[in-house]
Write a protein that holds these residues in place. Sequence first.
Motif, short mmCIF file in Angstrom:
data_model
loop_
_atom_site.label_atom_id
_atom_site.label_comp_id
_atom_site.label_asym_id
_atom_site.label_seq_id
_atom_site.Cartn_x
_atom_site.Cartn_y
_atom_site.Cartn_z
N PHE A 13 -13.68 6.38 13.49
CA PHE A 13 -13.97 5.41 14.41
C PHE A 13 -14.65 6.16 15.69
CE2 PHE A 13 -11.86 1.90 12.69
CZ PHE A 13 -12.50 0.51 13.51
N ASN B 292 -17.46 0.72 12.73
CA ASN B 292 -16.58 1.96 13.18
C ASN B 292 -16.77 2.17 14.55
OD1 ASN B 292 -15.27 2.57 10.71
ND2 ASN B 292 -16.94 3.65 10.03
N ALA C 280 -8.94 -0.03 15.17
CA ALA C 280 -8.70 1.54 14.73
C ALA C 280 -6.93 1.55 14.74
CB ALA C 280 -9.25 2.35 15.99
N ASN D 212 -14.75 -2.45 8.30
CA ASN D 212 -14.93 -1.76 9.51
C ASN D 212 -15.63 -2.21 10.53
OD1 ASN D 212 -13.06 0.32 8.16
ND2 ASN D 212 -15.02 1.44 7.42
#
Length: 360
Positions: A37, A82, A247, A327
Amino acid sequence: MKNTFHLFLCFLLLLVVSCSSNTNENSLPETPNEEKFYFPPLNATTWETKTISELEWNENQLQPLLDYLKEKNTKSFMILHNGKIVVEEYMNGHDASKVWYWASAGKTLTSTLTGIAIDEGIISLNNKVSKYIGTKWTSASLEKENLITCKNLLSMNSGLDDRLGDEVLPSNLHYFTDAGNRWAYHNVYVKLQDVIAQANSTTWNSYFNSKLKDRIGMTGSWIKLNSSNVYWSTTRSMARFGILIGAKGKWNDSQIVSESFLNEATNSSQNINESYGYLWWLNGKNNYLLPKIQTQLSGSLIPNAPNDMYAALGKNDQKIYIVPSKNIVIIRMGEEANTTNLALSSFDNELWSKINSLIN
Protein backbone atom coordinates in the motif's frame (compact mmCIF):
# COMPACT_ATOMS: atom_id res chain seq x y z
CA MET A 1 35.77 -53.93 2.56
CA LYS A 2 37.30 -50.56 1.74
CA ASN A 3 35.76 -50.67 -1.76
CA THR A 4 32.36 -51.51 -0.31
CA PHE A 5 32.56 -48.52 2.05
CA HIS A 6 33.50 -46.21 -0.83
CA LEU A 7 30.59 -47.52 -2.87
CA PHE A 8 28.26 -46.87 0.07
CA LEU A 9 29.52 -43.27 0.37
CA CYS A 10 29.00 -42.73 -3.36
CA PHE A 11 25.46 -44.09 -3.07
CA LEU A 12 24.66 -41.69 -0.20
CA LEU A 13 26.09 -38.75 -2.16
CA LEU A 14 23.98 -39.61 -5.20
CA LEU A 15 20.90 -39.95 -2.99
CA VAL A 16 21.42 -36.50 -1.45
CA VAL A 17 21.95 -34.89 -4.87
CA SER A 18 18.89 -36.67 -6.25
CA CYS A 19 16.66 -35.58 -3.32
CA SER A 20 17.91 -32.02 -3.61
CA SER A 21 17.17 -32.01 -7.33
CA ASN A 22 13.69 -33.44 -6.83
CA THR A 23 12.90 -30.92 -4.13
CA ASN A 24 13.81 -28.04 -6.44
CA GLU A 25 11.80 -29.49 -9.30
CA ASN A 26 8.67 -30.02 -7.20
CA SER A 27 8.80 -26.85 -5.11
CA LEU A 28 6.34 -24.08 -6.02
CA PRO A 29 7.77 -21.04 -7.78
CA GLU A 30 8.16 -18.02 -5.58
CA THR A 31 5.14 -15.75 -5.56
CA PRO A 32 6.06 -12.22 -6.60
CA ASN A 33 5.82 -9.78 -3.73
CA GLU A 34 2.39 -8.17 -3.66
CA GLU A 35 2.53 -4.44 -4.19
CA LYS A 36 2.54 -2.65 -0.88
CA PHE A 37 0.00 0.00 0.00
CA TYR A 38 1.12 3.52 -0.78
CA PHE A 39 0.49 6.06 1.96
CA PRO A 40 0.56 9.69 0.82
CA PRO A 41 2.86 11.79 3.02
CA LEU A 42 1.23 13.93 5.70
CA ASN A 43 0.26 17.37 4.37
CA ALA A 44 1.35 16.30 0.89
CA THR A 45 0.16 18.20 -2.17
CA THR A 46 1.53 15.47 -4.43
CA TRP A 47 0.19 11.93 -4.48
CA GLU A 48 1.51 8.96 -6.43
CA THR A 49 -0.63 7.79 -9.31
CA LYS A 50 -1.14 4.70 -11.42
CA THR A 51 -2.54 4.58 -14.94
CA ILE A 52 -5.52 2.63 -16.18
CA SER A 53 -3.29 0.98 -18.79
CA GLU A 54 -0.89 -0.23 -16.08
CA LEU A 55 -3.83 -2.03 -14.46
CA GLU A 56 -5.05 -3.32 -17.85
CA TRP A 57 -8.49 -1.86 -17.30
CA ASN A 58 -10.82 -0.84 -20.13
CA GLU A 59 -9.72 2.72 -20.77
CA ASN A 60 -12.50 3.34 -23.29
CA GLN A 61 -15.02 2.92 -20.46
CA LEU A 62 -13.66 5.80 -18.36
CA GLN A 63 -15.39 8.65 -20.18
CA PRO A 64 -18.84 6.98 -20.11
CA LEU A 65 -18.39 6.52 -16.35
CA LEU A 66 -17.43 10.18 -15.87
CA ASP A 67 -20.31 11.38 -18.05
CA TYR A 68 -22.71 9.30 -15.97
CA LEU A 69 -21.29 10.68 -12.71
CA LYS A 70 -21.61 14.27 -13.89
CA GLU A 71 -25.19 13.69 -14.98
CA LYS A 72 -25.94 12.23 -11.52
CA ASN A 73 -24.96 15.39 -9.59
CA THR A 74 -21.54 14.11 -8.54
CA LYS A 75 -19.04 16.63 -7.21
CA SER A 76 -15.97 14.41 -6.87
CA PHE A 77 -14.96 10.86 -7.67
CA MET A 78 -11.80 8.88 -6.98
CA ILE A 79 -10.57 5.36 -7.59
CA LEU A 80 -7.41 4.29 -5.76
CA HIS A 81 -5.45 1.08 -6.23
CA ASN A 82 -3.19 0.11 -3.31
CA GLY A 83 -3.41 3.74 -2.21
CA LYS A 84 -2.32 5.27 -5.52
CA ILE A 85 -4.71 7.48 -7.48
CA VAL A 86 -6.01 5.94 -10.70
CA VAL A 87 -8.96 8.29 -11.28
CA GLU A 88 -9.56 11.68 -9.65
CA GLU A 89 -12.23 13.91 -11.14
CA TYR A 90 -14.11 17.02 -9.97
CA MET A 91 -17.28 18.27 -11.61
CA ASN A 92 -20.40 20.39 -11.21
CA GLY A 93 -18.51 23.35 -9.74
CA HIS A 94 -16.47 21.39 -7.20
CA ASP A 95 -12.67 21.15 -6.95
CA ALA A 96 -9.94 19.50 -4.88
CA SER A 97 -9.77 22.35 -2.35
CA LYS A 98 -13.49 22.45 -1.53
CA VAL A 99 -15.04 20.54 1.38
CA TRP A 100 -18.25 18.52 1.36
CA TYR A 101 -20.22 16.66 4.01
CA TRP A 102 -19.79 12.95 4.70
CA ALA A 103 -23.29 12.61 6.21
CA SER A 104 -23.76 9.07 7.54
CA ALA A 105 -20.63 7.85 5.75
CA GLY A 106 -18.96 9.57 8.71
CA LYS A 107 -20.48 6.98 11.05
CA THR A 108 -17.47 4.84 10.12
CA LEU A 109 -15.19 7.48 11.65
CA THR A 110 -17.00 6.97 14.95
CA SER A 111 -16.70 3.21 14.53
CA THR A 112 -12.95 3.51 13.94
CA LEU A 113 -12.41 5.79 16.94
CA THR A 114 -14.39 3.31 19.05
CA GLY A 115 -11.97 0.62 17.89
CA ILE A 116 -9.00 2.78 18.86
CA ALA A 117 -10.49 3.41 22.31
CA ILE A 118 -11.00 -0.35 22.74
CA ASP A 119 -7.42 -1.03 21.62
CA GLU A 120 -6.20 1.43 24.25
CA GLY A 121 -8.30 -0.18 26.97
CA ILE A 122 -10.35 2.97 27.51
CA ILE A 123 -13.72 1.35 26.85
CA SER A 124 -15.15 -2.15 26.40
CA LEU A 125 -17.74 -3.08 23.79
CA ASN A 126 -19.78 -5.16 26.20
CA ASN A 127 -20.00 -2.53 28.93
CA LYS A 128 -23.29 -0.70 29.29
CA VAL A 129 -23.36 2.84 27.91
CA SER A 130 -24.43 4.26 31.28
CA LYS A 131 -21.11 3.11 32.79
CA TYR A 132 -19.47 5.96 30.88
CA ILE A 133 -22.08 8.71 30.52
CA GLY A 134 -24.25 8.07 33.56
CA THR A 135 -27.85 6.94 33.83
CA LYS A 136 -30.99 8.64 32.53
CA TRP A 137 -29.49 9.32 29.10
CA THR A 138 -32.72 7.78 27.79
CA SER A 139 -36.34 7.84 28.91
CA ALA A 140 -36.32 4.08 29.39
CA SER A 141 -36.44 2.53 32.84
CA LEU A 142 -33.07 2.04 34.49
CA GLU A 143 -33.41 -1.72 34.03
CA LYS A 144 -33.96 -1.39 30.27
CA GLU A 145 -31.43 1.41 29.79
CA ASN A 146 -28.72 -0.70 31.41
CA LEU A 147 -29.27 -3.41 28.79
CA ILE A 148 -27.83 -1.10 26.11
CA THR A 149 -24.12 -1.67 25.53
CA CYS A 150 -21.57 0.11 23.38
CA LYS A 151 -21.85 -2.81 20.96
CA ASN A 152 -25.59 -2.21 20.63
CA LEU A 153 -24.91 1.38 19.54
CA LEU A 154 -22.34 0.19 16.99
CA SER A 155 -24.72 -2.48 15.68
CA MET A 156 -27.88 -0.30 15.52
CA ASN A 157 -29.83 -2.63 17.80
CA SER A 158 -30.23 -0.51 20.93
CA GLY A 159 -33.95 -1.30 21.18
CA LEU A 160 -34.79 2.42 21.34
CA ASP A 161 -37.69 3.79 19.32
CA ASP A 162 -36.42 5.12 15.98
CA ARG A 163 -39.79 6.64 15.03
CA LEU A 164 -39.35 9.76 17.20
CA GLY A 165 -36.79 11.55 15.05
CA ASP A 166 -33.02 11.87 15.20
CA GLU A 167 -32.68 13.96 18.37
CA VAL A 168 -30.76 12.14 21.08
CA LEU A 169 -32.08 13.98 24.11
CA PRO A 170 -33.55 11.67 26.77
CA SER A 171 -37.04 12.87 25.86
CA ASN A 172 -36.56 11.44 22.36
CA LEU A 173 -34.97 8.15 23.36
CA HIS A 174 -37.84 5.89 24.34
CA TYR A 175 -37.84 2.16 24.99
CA PHE A 176 -39.25 0.02 22.17
CA THR A 177 -37.85 -3.42 22.91
CA ASP A 178 -34.94 -4.95 24.77
CA ALA A 179 -31.52 -4.17 23.32
CA GLY A 180 -30.43 -6.72 20.73
CA ASN A 181 -33.94 -7.71 19.62
CA ARG A 182 -34.51 -5.19 16.81
CA TRP A 183 -32.31 -3.50 14.20
CA ALA A 184 -33.21 0.13 13.50
CA TYR A 185 -31.08 2.81 11.84
CA HIS A 186 -30.94 5.70 14.32
CA ASN A 187 -28.81 8.67 15.27
CA VAL A 188 -28.36 7.33 18.82
CA TYR A 189 -25.00 5.85 17.72
CA VAL A 190 -23.60 9.38 18.23
CA LYS A 191 -23.67 8.71 21.97
CA LEU A 192 -20.50 6.70 21.39
CA GLN A 193 -18.71 10.00 20.88
CA ASP A 194 -19.78 11.02 24.40
CA VAL A 195 -18.72 7.61 25.72
CA ILE A 196 -15.21 8.00 24.30
CA ALA A 197 -14.84 11.60 25.47
CA GLN A 198 -16.01 10.81 29.01
CA ALA A 199 -13.93 7.65 29.31
CA ASN A 200 -10.80 9.53 28.20
CA SER A 201 -11.53 12.77 30.10
CA THR A 202 -11.19 14.79 26.92
CA THR A 203 -13.33 16.13 24.08
CA TRP A 204 -14.44 14.13 21.06
CA ASN A 205 -12.67 16.54 18.69
CA SER A 206 -9.40 16.36 20.61
CA TYR A 207 -9.42 12.55 20.69
CA PHE A 208 -10.37 12.33 17.00
CA ASN A 209 -7.64 14.76 15.94
CA SER A 210 -4.83 13.19 17.94
CA LYS A 211 -5.70 9.52 17.37
CA LEU A 212 -6.82 9.57 13.73
CA LYS A 213 -6.99 12.82 11.77
CA ASP A 214 -3.46 14.11 12.42
CA ARG A 215 -1.87 10.66 12.14
CA ILE A 216 -3.03 10.05 8.57
CA GLY A 217 -2.93 13.64 7.30
CA MET A 218 -6.65 14.28 7.04
CA THR A 219 -8.12 17.77 6.99
CA GLY A 220 -11.68 18.75 7.81
CA SER A 221 -13.85 19.33 10.85
CA TRP A 222 -16.93 18.19 12.72
CA ILE A 223 -19.92 20.53 12.49
CA LYS A 224 -22.83 20.22 14.90
CA LEU A 225 -26.27 20.14 13.34
CA ASN A 226 -28.89 19.75 16.06
CA SER A 227 -28.01 16.40 17.64
CA SER A 228 -25.97 15.27 14.65
CA ASN A 229 -22.22 15.73 14.39
CA VAL A 230 -21.33 15.80 10.70
CA TYR A 231 -17.84 15.61 9.25
CA TRP A 232 -16.84 17.87 6.36
CA SER A 233 -13.62 17.46 4.38
CA THR A 234 -11.98 17.43 0.98
CA THR A 235 -12.33 14.36 -1.19
CA ARG A 236 -8.67 13.43 -0.67
CA SER A 237 -9.18 13.40 3.10
CA MET A 238 -12.02 10.94 2.66
CA ALA A 239 -9.68 8.91 0.43
CA ARG A 240 -6.98 8.89 3.14
CA PHE A 241 -9.46 7.33 5.54
CA GLY A 242 -10.42 4.77 2.90
CA ILE A 243 -6.75 3.84 2.44
CA LEU A 244 -6.32 3.36 6.20
CA ILE A 245 -9.24 0.93 6.33
CA GLY A 246 -8.22 -0.82 3.12
CA ALA A 247 -4.73 -1.30 4.59
CA LYS A 248 -6.28 -3.08 7.57
CA GLY A 249 -5.83 -0.20 9.97
CA LYS A 250 -2.18 0.55 9.21
CA TRP A 251 -0.61 3.81 8.10
CA ASN A 252 2.98 3.25 7.01
CA ASP A 253 4.42 1.23 9.91
CA SER A 254 1.88 2.38 12.52
CA GLN A 255 -1.18 0.33 13.45
CA ILE A 256 -3.76 3.11 13.94
CA VAL A 257 -6.64 0.75 14.72
CA SER A 258 -6.28 -2.99 15.22
CA GLU A 259 -6.92 -5.36 12.35
CA SER A 260 -8.93 -7.58 14.72
CA PHE A 261 -11.37 -4.76 15.44
CA LEU A 262 -11.75 -3.94 11.74
CA ASN A 263 -12.43 -7.60 10.99
CA GLU A 264 -15.27 -7.47 13.51
CA ALA A 265 -16.48 -4.10 12.24
CA THR A 266 -16.73 -5.30 8.64
CA ASN A 267 -18.60 -8.52 9.36
CA SER A 268 -22.24 -8.99 10.40
CA SER A 269 -22.71 -7.50 13.85
CA GLN A 270 -26.04 -9.25 14.50
CA ASN A 271 -28.34 -11.67 12.67
CA ILE A 272 -31.29 -9.34 12.07
CA ASN A 273 -29.56 -7.31 9.35
CA GLU A 274 -26.68 -9.41 8.06
CA SER A 275 -25.54 -6.56 5.81
CA TYR A 276 -24.58 -4.31 8.72
CA GLY A 277 -21.39 -4.40 10.74
CA TYR A 278 -20.20 -1.76 13.18
CA LEU A 279 -21.64 1.23 11.29
CA TRP A 280 -20.31 -0.27 8.01
CA TRP A 281 -22.59 -1.63 5.26
CA LEU A 282 -21.61 -5.09 3.99
CA ASN A 283 -22.13 -6.59 0.56
CA GLY A 284 -22.54 -10.23 -0.38
CA LYS A 285 -24.82 -11.24 2.51
CA ASN A 286 -28.14 -13.10 2.42
CA ASN A 287 -30.40 -10.26 3.51
CA TYR A 288 -30.54 -6.61 4.49
CA LEU A 289 -32.70 -3.97 6.14
CA LEU A 290 -32.81 -0.31 5.12
CA PRO A 291 -33.23 2.84 7.23
CA LYS A 292 -36.79 3.47 8.41
CA ILE A 293 -37.98 0.11 7.03
CA GLN A 294 -38.51 -3.03 9.09
CA THR A 295 -39.06 -5.39 6.16
CA GLN A 296 -36.13 -7.74 5.67
CA LEU A 297 -35.07 -7.86 2.02
CA SER A 298 -33.45 -10.94 0.49
CA GLY A 299 -30.20 -10.92 -1.41
CA SER A 300 -27.05 -8.86 -1.59
CA LEU A 301 -26.99 -5.16 -0.77
CA ILE A 302 -25.45 -4.11 -4.11
CA PRO A 303 -25.67 -7.05 -6.55
CA ASN A 304 -23.34 -5.51 -9.13
CA ALA A 305 -20.56 -4.92 -6.58
CA PRO A 306 -18.01 -7.55 -5.51
CA ASN A 307 -19.25 -9.76 -2.67
CA ASP A 308 -16.37 -8.75 -0.39
CA MET A 309 -17.04 -5.03 -0.80
CA TYR A 310 -18.00 -3.04 2.30
CA ALA A 311 -19.04 0.58 2.35
CA ALA A 312 -19.59 3.79 4.24
CA LEU A 313 -22.89 5.15 2.90
CA GLY A 314 -24.18 8.63 3.64
CA LYS A 315 -27.25 10.71 2.89
CA ASN A 316 -27.59 11.81 -0.72
CA ASP A 317 -25.04 9.33 -2.01
CA GLN A 318 -21.84 10.04 -0.14
CA LYS A 319 -19.83 6.84 -0.67
CA ILE A 320 -16.67 5.05 0.39
CA TYR A 321 -16.44 1.63 -1.25
CA ILE A 322 -13.63 -0.70 -0.16
CA VAL A 323 -12.93 -3.91 -2.11
CA PRO A 324 -10.15 -6.02 -0.51
CA SER A 325 -10.05 -8.57 -3.36
CA LYS A 326 -9.23 -5.84 -5.87
CA ASN A 327 -7.18 -3.59 -3.54
CA ILE A 328 -9.34 -0.63 -4.51
CA VAL A 329 -10.97 2.23 -2.66
CA ILE A 330 -13.63 4.33 -4.38
CA ILE A 331 -14.90 7.72 -3.22
CA ARG A 332 -18.00 9.59 -4.38
CA MET A 333 -19.20 12.94 -3.01
CA GLY A 334 -22.07 15.07 -4.28
CA GLU A 335 -25.78 15.77 -4.29
CA GLU A 336 -28.33 12.96 -4.43
CA ALA A 337 -28.05 11.05 -7.70
CA ASN A 338 -31.69 10.06 -8.11
CA THR A 339 -33.79 10.78 -5.02
CA THR A 340 -33.07 11.84 -1.45
CA ASN A 341 -31.88 8.87 0.59
CA LEU A 342 -30.24 8.09 3.92
CA ALA A 343 -27.77 5.41 2.81
CA LEU A 344 -28.29 2.86 0.03
CA SER A 345 -29.98 4.00 -3.20
CA SER A 346 -30.56 2.65 -6.72
CA PHE A 347 -27.55 4.73 -7.73
CA ASP A 348 -25.20 2.28 -5.97
CA ASN A 349 -26.07 -0.63 -8.24
CA GLU A 350 -26.15 1.54 -11.37
CA LEU A 351 -22.77 3.04 -10.53
CA TRP A 352 -21.21 -0.37 -9.96
CA SER A 353 -22.38 -1.48 -13.38
CA LYS A 354 -20.37 1.41 -14.86
CA ILE A 355 -17.38 0.74 -12.61
CA ASN A 356 -17.35 -2.93 -13.63
CA SER A 357 -17.19 -1.94 -17.28
CA LEU A 358 -14.02 -0.02 -16.46
CA ILE A 359 -12.17 -2.34 -14.10
CA ASN A 360 -13.11 -5.84 -15.28
